[in-house]
Each structure stands twice: as structure tokens, then as C-alpha cells.
Design a protein around this motif. Sequence first.
Motif, short mmCIF file in Angstrom:
data_model
loop_
_atom_site.label_atom_id
_atom_site.label_comp_id
_atom_site.label_asym_id
_atom_site.label_seq_id
_atom_site.Cartn_x
_atom_site.Cartn_y
_atom_site.Cartn_z
N GLU A 1 34.67 27.82 41.70
CA GLU A 1 33.60 28.63 41.03
C GLU A 1 32.34 29.09 42.19
N SER A 2 32.23 28.27 43.08
CA SER A 2 31.23 28.40 44.12
C SER A 2 31.59 29.94 44.82
N ILE A 3 32.88 30.05 45.18
CA ILE A 3 33.31 31.17 45.89
C ILE A 3 33.17 32.65 44.79
N TYR A 4 33.62 32.23 43.81
CA TYR A 4 33.55 33.45 42.66
C TYR A 4 32.19 33.65 42.57
N SER A 5 31.19 32.84 42.46
CA SER A 5 29.77 33.32 42.14
C SER A 5 29.08 34.11 43.35
N GLU A 6 29.38 33.79 44.63
CA GLU A 6 29.23 34.21 45.71
C GLU A 6 29.55 35.73 45.71
N TYR A 7 30.73 35.93 45.52
CA TYR A 7 31.35 37.22 45.60
C TYR A 7 31.25 38.07 44.55
N SER A 8 31.06 37.46 43.28
CA SER A 8 30.70 38.29 42.17
C SER A 8 29.33 39.13 42.47
N GLU A 9 28.52 38.54 43.00
CA GLU A 9 27.07 38.94 43.34
C GLU A 9 27.28 39.97 44.49
N LYS A 10 28.05 39.73 45.63
CA LYS A 10 28.30 40.64 46.63
C LYS A 10 29.03 41.92 46.24
N PHE A 11 30.08 41.85 45.38
CA PHE A 11 30.59 43.16 44.84
C PHE A 11 29.84 43.71 43.92
N LYS A 12 28.86 43.23 43.12
CA LYS A 12 27.96 43.90 42.26
C LYS A 12 27.22 44.99 43.00
N THR A 13 26.94 44.75 44.31
CA THR A 13 26.09 45.57 45.14
C THR A 13 26.57 46.65 45.57
N LEU A 14 27.81 46.86 45.36
CA LEU A 14 28.56 48.08 46.15
C LEU A 14 29.09 49.08 44.99
N THR A 15 28.93 50.27 45.54
CA THR A 15 29.47 51.42 44.84
C THR A 15 30.87 51.70 44.78
N ASN A 16 31.28 51.40 46.07
CA ASN A 16 32.77 51.75 46.42
C ASN A 16 33.37 50.38 46.27
N LYS A 17 34.73 50.23 45.65
CA LYS A 17 35.25 48.89 45.16
C LYS A 17 36.62 49.16 45.38
N ASN A 18 37.02 50.10 46.15
CA ASN A 18 38.47 50.56 46.43
C ASN A 18 38.99 49.97 47.72
N PHE A 19 40.25 49.50 47.87
CA PHE A 19 40.88 49.06 49.04
C PHE A 19 42.21 49.15 49.13
N VAL A 20 43.02 49.33 50.12
CA VAL A 20 44.53 49.43 50.26
C VAL A 20 45.22 48.29 50.65
N THR A 21 46.25 47.74 50.19
CA THR A 21 46.95 46.54 50.55
C THR A 21 48.42 47.07 50.82
N GLY A 22 49.11 46.27 51.48
CA GLY A 22 50.47 46.30 52.00
C GLY A 22 51.45 46.47 50.63
N HIS A 23 51.30 45.31 49.72
CA HIS A 23 52.04 45.38 48.49
C HIS A 23 51.07 44.78 47.41
N ALA A 24 51.31 45.53 46.22
CA ALA A 24 50.55 45.21 45.04
C ALA A 24 50.43 43.95 44.64
N ALA A 25 49.81 42.89 45.28
CA ALA A 25 49.72 41.70 44.85
C ALA A 25 48.59 41.03 44.52
N PHE A 26 47.38 42.13 44.34
CA PHE A 26 46.05 41.57 44.17
C PHE A 26 45.47 42.26 42.96
N ALA A 27 46.26 42.27 41.89
CA ALA A 27 45.75 42.90 40.59
C ALA A 27 44.84 41.86 39.93
#
Length: 300
Positions: free
Chosen positions: A179-205
Motif C-alpha cells: 500500500e505504501s508503494i501504491y500510494s506513492e505511485y498513485s500520486e506520481k502517475f496523477k501528475t503525468l499527462t502521458n501514461k503510455n508505455f511499450v513492453t516486450g509482452h503484454a504482461a502488465f494489464a
Amino acid sequence: MLRRPAAVILCLLIFIGFTGCNNQKKPQTTGKIVTSVTFNAMKEFVYAVGKDKVEIATLIPDGIEPHDFEPKARDIAQIADSSVFVYNGLSMESWVDQAIASADNKNLIVVEASKGAAPIKASESDSDSDYKQYDPHLWISIKGAEIEAKNIKDALIKASPKDKEYFEKNYSDFISQLESIYSEYSEKFKTLTNKNFVTGHAAFAYLCRDFGLNQKSVEDVFAEGEPSAKKLAELADYCKKFNVKTVFTENMVSPSVSKTLADQVGAKVETIYTFESNEDNLSYIDRMKYNLSKIYGSMK
């Protein structure tokens, strides 16, 4: 995931042949709960909750792609000798029902770790059979890990009620870290307008669902086959549109196609973890922090 069910059935028949007259469990002398798990992520969740009260045997060795694993007679024997058996579910381990039946351990506590999670459907192009209806990679998600850890905790309590307080505390500590990690990165990702990334295989849905991210991948959910020239061209256009400067790859997937794509768009290739093997001797928590740091950094 298994693609050769006939081989599985043969292994099970061999196992039945040499154990039919003696299906009694071996005496357990360690005082620990003997627990079999399918692959490394399940092992990490069991250890996080059970710690020194569990003895864990992992059926799928490090370096072996779980999608391609075929159980041997010794694996069925290990399940037969266990008190608890943990598997991911969502058809990650298509052989599991046959294996449990062949183990013939009437006291076995079976844990489908993903039980209760809302599954994400695989796309039609990814799913060519009934057992591939859903994306199985729940464990790569923080919220997914919390569900799986709870199911494991409940099973360990059932196996050893006297240790309930111990398991509850360990579980609570693990959830607090997640939950500590989740809280930290929830706030971080909220600050971004670009939330797109590319992976080797589709394991991160499931991880994307945690944080409202979008993944595009070189290979499909099941890491099968090579992408077509058309798909690579579409991915190149996607990278240019969203200014993707990093193409991720994973330890269990060949990086060659990811590198080809990265070269086309002037991006770098970096590795992130899928937790299927014991990668770099890092804990689940450490690797989750690493993954999120890299993904977040690629979007800034």
C-alpha cells in the motif's frame, strides 16, 4: 502455459503407475507447513505470509517460462506430499486440475491465488483456446498481489490455526508495504499527462489497471509468435505519437524484437521484471519498486 496436454496426461499416468499402491503422504518432520507452489511469484507471496512456518517447494524452476511448463511425475509426487498447494489460476497453469486429481491427497488445501479477482480478458488475437480467455498476470499488479496474499494467508491459517496471529501479522506487514508503494505511485502517475508505455509482452494489464496506465506490447499476453511487420509499423507509429523513449523487455522474453522496435524509433531498451523467476536475487517488493520507477521515469 501448456500447449501439449497429451504429454501431461502421459506424465500423470506414469505417476499413477508407480504410486498407485502407496499414496500416503510422507511424514513431515520439520514442523513446518509443507507447501508446493507453481512458480516464483507464488513462492514469494507464501513466504511473505508464512516465513519460517512454511517449507516451500517450487515446481517450475527459475528460467523456465511458466506458459510452457509441463509437469513431470516428480512434480505430482511433490503435490502429493504437501499440505498446501498454491497456483495462480486464470488458466496460467492449464494442467493443475489433472495434477491435483493424480496426486490423490485428500487432505490437500488447494489455493487458487487469483480467486476473487476481476479478470482482464485476453484479446481475441491472443486467445486461441478456452484456457486462454483471460490475462493470467495478476501477480504483477499491486492490487493483484494483495488478493493473492490474502487467499494464501487464509489457507495457511486453515492448515495451522494455532499460528493464525503470526500469519495475520505477516500478511498485514506485507500489505502495508504494498500500500505504501501504491500510494506513492498513485500520486506520481496523477501528475503525468502521458501514461503510455511499450513492453516486450503484454504482461502488465493489471498493473495498468492499478494506476490508469496504457501498455502496448511487442508480443501478446502469452508471448507466442513473432509480431508481423504491420504490427511493428503500428508500434513504431505509437512510439512516435506518444514520444516513447524506452521500449521495455522482460527477462523471460527475447529482447531482439524489442530492440528492433527501439532502433526504429530511436528509443533505448530496458528490462523490467515479471516475477516469474527469482530475478537478480531481489524481493518482490524491491522488484515492484524498480518496475514502477522505470515505467514512471519513461513517461516523464
